[in-house]
Motif scaffolding. Structure first.
Motif, PDB file in Angstrom:
ATOM      1  N   MET A 190      44.614  40.413  37.383  1.00  0.00           N
ATOM      2  CA  MET A 190      43.152  40.542  37.422  1.00  0.00           C
ATOM      3  C   MET A 190      42.214  40.072  36.720  1.00  0.00           C
ATOM      4  O   MET A 190      42.383  39.501  35.475  1.00  0.00           O
ATOM      5  CB  MET A 190      43.108  42.419  36.937  1.00  0.00           C
ATOM      6  CG  MET A 190      44.474  42.993  37.531  1.00  0.00           C
ATOM      7  SD  MET A 190      43.826  42.731  39.798  1.00  0.00           S
ATOM      8  CE  MET A 190      42.599  44.393  39.856  1.00  0.00           C
ATOM      9  N   PRO A 191      41.231  39.749  37.297  1.00  0.00           N
ATOM     10  CA  PRO A 191      39.588  39.465  36.443  1.00  0.00           C
ATOM     11  C   PRO A 191      39.447  39.761  35.408  1.00  0.00           C
ATOM     12  O   PRO A 191      38.761  39.003  34.647  1.00  0.00           O
ATOM     13  CB  PRO A 191      38.508  39.683  37.625  1.00  0.00           C
ATOM     14  CG  PRO A 191      39.176  41.052  38.592  1.00  0.00           C
ATOM     15  CD  PRO A 191      39.795  40.811  38.654  1.00  0.00           C
ATOM     16  N   PHE A 192      39.974  41.024  35.000  1.00  0.00           N
ATOM     17  CA  PHE A 192      39.378  41.847  33.529  1.00  0.00           C
ATOM     18  C   PHE A 192      40.030  40.827  32.209  1.00  0.00           C
ATOM     19  O   PHE A 192      39.690  41.416  31.258  1.00  0.00           O
ATOM     20  CB  PHE A 192      40.626  43.153  33.421  1.00  0.00           C
ATOM     21  CG  PHE A 192      39.780  44.368  34.834  1.00  0.00           C
ATOM     22  CD1 PHE A 192      38.277  44.073  35.014  1.00  0.00           C
ATOM     23  CD2 PHE A 192      40.851  44.464  34.874  1.00  0.00           C
ATOM     24  CE1 PHE A 192      37.802  44.656  35.457  1.00  0.00           C
ATOM     25  CE2 PHE A 192      40.031  45.395  36.093  1.00  0.00           C
ATOM     26  CZ  PHE A 192      38.849  45.668  36.745  1.00  0.00           C
ATOM     27  N   LEU A 193      41.271  39.645  32.212  1.00  0.00           N
ATOM     28  CA  LEU A 193      41.692  38.773  31.608  1.00  0.00           C
ATOM     29  C   LEU A 193      40.704  38.220  30.899  1.00  0.00           C
ATOM     30  O   LEU A 193      41.138  37.929  30.111  1.00  0.00           O
ATOM     31  CB  LEU A 193      43.014  38.179  32.850  1.00  0.00           C
ATOM     32  CG  LEU A 193      44.026  38.970  33.069  1.00  0.00           C
ATOM     33  CD1 LEU A 193      44.979  38.021  32.681  1.00  0.00           C
ATOM     34  CD2 LEU A 193      44.554  39.912  31.592  1.00  0.00           C
ATOM     35  N   LYS A 194      39.570  37.292  31.296  1.00  0.00           N
ATOM     36  CA  LYS A 194      38.383  36.995  30.440  1.00  0.00           C
ATOM     37  C   LYS A 194      36.762  37.301  30.882  1.00  0.00           C
ATOM     38  O   LYS A 194      36.779  38.117  31.946  1.00  0.00           O
ATOM     39  CB  LYS A 194      38.455  35.618  31.677  1.00  0.00           C
ATOM     40  CG  LYS A 194      39.350  34.674  31.116  1.00  0.00           C
ATOM     41  CD  LYS A 194      39.414  33.165  31.817  1.00  0.00           C
ATOM     42  CE  LYS A 194      38.183  32.294  31.325  1.00  0.00           C
ATOM     43  NZ  LYS A 194      38.330  31.122  31.638  1.00  0.00           N
ATOM     44  N   GLU A 195      36.616  37.137  30.089  1.00  0.00           N
ATOM     45  CA  GLU A 195      34.770  38.969  29.993  1.00  0.00           C
ATOM     46  C   GLU A 195      34.092  37.657  31.088  1.00  0.00           C
ATOM     47  O   GLU A 195      33.287  38.148  31.596  1.00  0.00           O
ATOM     48  CB  GLU A 195      34.401  38.534  28.617  1.00  0.00           C
ATOM     49  CG  GLU A 195      35.360  38.915  27.691  1.00  0.00           C
ATOM     50  CD  GLU A 195      34.352  39.578  26.642  1.00  0.00           C
ATOM     51  OE1 GLU A 195      33.394  39.549  26.144  1.00  0.00           O
ATOM     52  OE2 GLU A 195      35.167  39.058  25.254  1.00  0.00           O
ATOM     53  N   ALA A 243      36.424  34.917  53.979  1.00  0.00           N
ATOM     54  CA  ALA A 243      35.689  36.041  54.508  1.00  0.00           C
ATOM     55  C   ALA A 243      36.812  38.033  53.454  1.00  0.00           C
ATOM     56  O   ALA A 243      35.836  38.357  53.849  1.00  0.00           O
ATOM     57  CB  ALA A 243      37.033  35.813  55.745  1.00  0.00           C
ATOM     58  N   PHE A 244      37.958  37.239  52.910  1.00  0.00           N
ATOM     59  CA  PHE A 244      37.903  37.813  51.757  1.00  0.00           C
ATOM     60  C   PHE A 244      36.961  38.428  50.685  1.00  0.00           C
ATOM     61  O   PHE A 244      36.422  39.229  50.252  1.00  0.00           O
ATOM     62  CB  PHE A 244      39.427  37.768  51.046  1.00  0.00           C
ATOM     63  CG  PHE A 244      40.359  38.871  50.473  1.00  0.00           C
ATOM     64  CD1 PHE A 244      40.930  39.023  51.199  1.00  0.00           C
ATOM     65  CD2 PHE A 244      40.359  38.763  49.203  1.00  0.00           C
ATOM     66  CE1 PHE A 244      41.894  40.519  50.391  1.00  0.00           C
ATOM     67  CE2 PHE A 244      41.012  40.043  48.425  1.00  0.00           C
ATOM     68  CZ  PHE A 244      41.845  40.654  49.731  1.00  0.00           C
ATOM     69  N   HIS A 245      36.320  37.301  50.335  1.00  0.00           N
ATOM     70  CA  HIS A 245      35.353  37.331  49.253  1.00  0.00           C
ATOM     71  C   HIS A 245      33.971  38.194  49.841  1.00  0.00           C
ATOM     72  O   HIS A 245      33.516  39.253  49.117  1.00  0.00           O
ATOM     73  CB  HIS A 245      34.493  35.847  48.962  1.00  0.00           C
ATOM     74  CG  HIS A 245      35.251  35.306  47.640  1.00  0.00           C
ATOM     75  ND1 HIS A 245      35.104  35.502  46.119  1.00  0.00           N
ATOM     76  CD2 HIS A 245      36.325  34.298  47.591  1.00  0.00           C
ATOM     77  CE1 HIS A 245      35.715  34.720  45.278  1.00  0.00           C
ATOM     78  NE2 HIS A 245      36.769  34.503  46.149  1.00  0.00           N
ATOM     79  N   ASP A 251      33.517  41.929  48.088  1.00  0.00           N
ATOM     80  CA  ASP A 251      32.204  41.881  47.883  1.00  0.00           C
ATOM     81  C   ASP A 251      31.359  43.493  48.110  1.00  0.00           C
ATOM     82  O   ASP A 251      30.811  44.149  47.602  1.00  0.00           O
ATOM     83  CB  ASP A 251      30.585  41.015  48.077  1.00  0.00           C
ATOM     84  CG  ASP A 251      31.229  39.498  46.965  1.00  0.00           C
ATOM     85  OD1 ASP A 251      32.344  39.880  46.381  1.00  0.00           O
ATOM     86  OD2 ASP A 251      30.370  38.397  47.996  1.00  0.00           O
ATOM     87  N   LYS A 252      31.564  43.469  49.506  1.00  0.00           N
ATOM     88  CA  LYS A 252      31.398  44.685  50.543  1.00  0.00           C
ATOM     89  C   LYS A 252      32.129  45.918  49.791  1.00  0.00           C
ATOM     90  O   LYS A 252      31.454  47.084  48.734  1.00  0.00           O
ATOM     91  CB  LYS A 252      31.762  44.985  51.300  1.00  0.00           C
ATOM     92  CG  LYS A 252      31.087  45.934  51.995  1.00  0.00           C
ATOM     93  CD  LYS A 252      31.370  45.643  53.662  1.00  0.00           C
ATOM     94  CE  LYS A 252      30.577  47.112  54.315  1.00  0.00           C
ATOM     95  NZ  LYS A 252      30.840  46.806  56.247  1.00  0.00           N
ATOM     96  N   GLU A 253      32.703  46.139  48.938  1.00  0.00           N
ATOM     97  CA  GLU A 253      33.939  47.508  48.696  1.00  0.00           C
ATOM     98  C   GLU A 253      33.492  47.242  47.300  1.00  0.00           C
ATOM     99  O   GLU A 253      33.283  48.606  46.555  1.00  0.00           O
ATOM    100  CB  GLU A 253      35.199  46.944  48.283  1.00  0.00           C
ATOM    101  CG  GLU A 253      36.253  46.830  50.079  1.00  0.00           C
ATOM    102  CD  GLU A 253      37.505  46.799  49.914  1.00  0.00           C
ATOM    103  OE1 GLU A 253      37.907  46.597  48.316  1.00  0.00           O
ATOM    104  OE2 GLU A 253      38.451  46.532  50.576  1.00  0.00           O
ATOM    105  N   VAL A 288      34.243  37.928  42.894  1.00  0.00           N
ATOM    106  CA  VAL A 288      34.717  38.135  41.720  1.00  0.00           C
ATOM    107  C   VAL A 288      36.075  38.939  42.639  1.00  0.00           C
ATOM    108  O   VAL A 288      35.860  39.907  43.256  1.00  0.00           O
ATOM    109  CB  VAL A 288      35.046  38.781  40.557  1.00  0.00           C
ATOM    110  CG1 VAL A 288      36.753  38.980  39.474  1.00  0.00           C
ATOM    111  CG2 VAL A 288      34.436  38.215  39.684  1.00  0.00           C
ATOM    112  N   VAL A 289      37.205  38.335  42.652  1.00  0.00           N
ATOM    113  CA  VAL A 289      38.324  39.058  43.821  1.00  0.00           C
ATOM    114  C   VAL A 289      39.398  39.542  42.978  1.00  0.00           C
ATOM    115  O   VAL A 289      39.104  39.449  41.515  1.00  0.00           O
ATOM    116  CB  VAL A 289      39.306  37.778  44.390  1.00  0.00           C
ATOM    117  CG1 VAL A 289      37.809  37.266  46.306  1.00  0.00           C
ATOM    118  CG2 VAL A 289      39.503  37.234  43.989  1.00  0.00           C
TER     119      VAL A 289
END
Length: 384
Positions: A264-269, A310-312, A316-318, A336-337
């Protein structure tokens, strides 16, 4: 599908992954290391994840239980033996108890409709049976205990229905305790202590992944048995609330628990981690907890995104919606996905194993991290 066809399907899926050229295997290719040879025989437990196609996310929604051939093929090819699949209430306007019961029924129906691929896990014996049969074991788990209302005895109802893992809180506070994004960090409530006692009594594995620091420490200390953090990272390496401090990790290990490192993106600040960051967090957790207390909980599936642009836009909307609702975690931001971009696809566990192997970790340790540690924990809590 007939048994012969099923075996041919499994064989083709595995062969497709094994035959993948090293040049296509991401990190393994540029690191120049050989492939770890033990994945086919290993028990791989994804302590939080799913079997779904993220390319259909916009059409089906987060709680979809409709499986496609691609998602099944990718999960089988990844080596996944069993996965803790989130069902039940997480957040939103639904009535938590009623919605949770409904999703248990839907998940059971999904498993019944796909008996050649899926097996409901209610014991460690079921995990071993899934490995033997070349199926994917589905462990039913909650990521919020809000559906308990003010009745701790509801734990018994869900245990009776086959829910094996229950996370106490999501990101915000509930009646049980504070989540990781609750600024007060107040810890477990008295009712929360009653819920933990009922979870222990029903042999349900307690999950503290999204809990606030004090809630996590309180729950580990009062629990009669070991506890899990199915999907998190190490705050010593990335100081965001969704990650766990060394104090939490040590206490968890001392009590016999296991932490699953997520993709997950939380692995880097700065929120843009890569595969090497996943390995860094695994290795830090091993150094803090010991090799018997670390696993993997990806918080995702194994199918790769086809159209990242498209996924980005969709994510972003979510994220904007989650931020507006006050349930977004620090580290979620535009651009960030919710996964590690270079660790997509069915070779994700092979990649992690390859790097650990190249870094000098023994095959025995890699097998523990991939699944044996969670099997041991589940055996300790659930029984045989």
């Amino acid at each position: 599908m007939r048994e012969m066809e099923r075996r041919q399907f499994l064989k083709a899926a595995a062969a497709g992954l094994a035959a993948m050229p090293v040049a296509m295997s991401g990190v393994s290719a540029f690191a120049g290391q050989s492939r770890w040879p033990g994945l086919a025989d290993a028990i791989v437990i994804n302590a939080l994840g799913g079997v779904s196609d993220p390319n259909k996310r916009g059409q089906q929604g987060r709680d979809t239980m409709e499986l496609g051939e691609r998602a099944i093929k990718d999960a089988l090819a990844s080596g996944t033996t069993a996965v803790n699949m989130t069902i039940g209430y997480v957040d939103g306007p639904m009535e938590p108890f009623e919605y949770s019961v409904q999703t248990i029924a839907r998940c059971n129906d999904m498993i019944k409709r796909n008996p050649e691929y899926l097996l409901k896990v209610e014991s460690v014996a079921d995990i071993l049976a899934a490995k033997q049969a070349g199926k994917i074991g589905i462990i039913q788990g909650f990521q919020n205990a809000a559906m308990m209302g003010d009745k701790a005895e509801r734990v018994d109802i869900f245990a009776g229905l086959g829910v094996k893992i229950i996370q106490l809180t999501y990101n915000i506070a509930n009646q049980i305790g504070d989540g990781s994004m609750a600024p007060e960090n107040r810890g477990l409530s008295e009712f929360g202590r009653d819920v933990v006692a009922r979870l222990n009594a029903t042999n349900t594995l307690v999950d503290l992944s999204h809990s606030g620091e004090q809630t996590c420490l309180d729950a580990i200390r009062i629990s009669d048995g070991p506890i899990s953090i199915t999907h998190s990272g190490c705050r010593a390496l990335s100081n965001v609330p969704r990650n766990k401090t060394d104090e939490e990790l040590r206490l968890l290990a001392d009590k016999g628990g296991v932490v699953g490192i997520y993709f997950m993106p939380f692995l880097k600040e700065d929120s843009f981690p890569n595969t090497m960051d996943v390995v860094r967090h695994i290795e830090h957790a091993v150094n803090v907890c010991g090799e018997d207390h670390v696993g993997i909980g990806t918080d995702g599936g194994t199918t790769k995104i086809d159209d990242m642009q498209a996924f980005h836009a969709m994510v972003d909307k979510e994220i904007a919606s989650r931020q507006a609702a006050g349930i977004s975690a620090k580290g979620e931001k535009m651009g960030v996905v919710p996964f590690v971009e270079d660790l997509q696809g069915p070779d994700q566990f092979q990649k992690i194993a390859d790097i650990l192997y190249a870094n000098g970790h023994s095959s025995a340790r890699i097998e523990k991290i991939l699944g044996k540690n969670f099997v041991r924990l589940m055996s300790d809590v659930w029984g045989a």
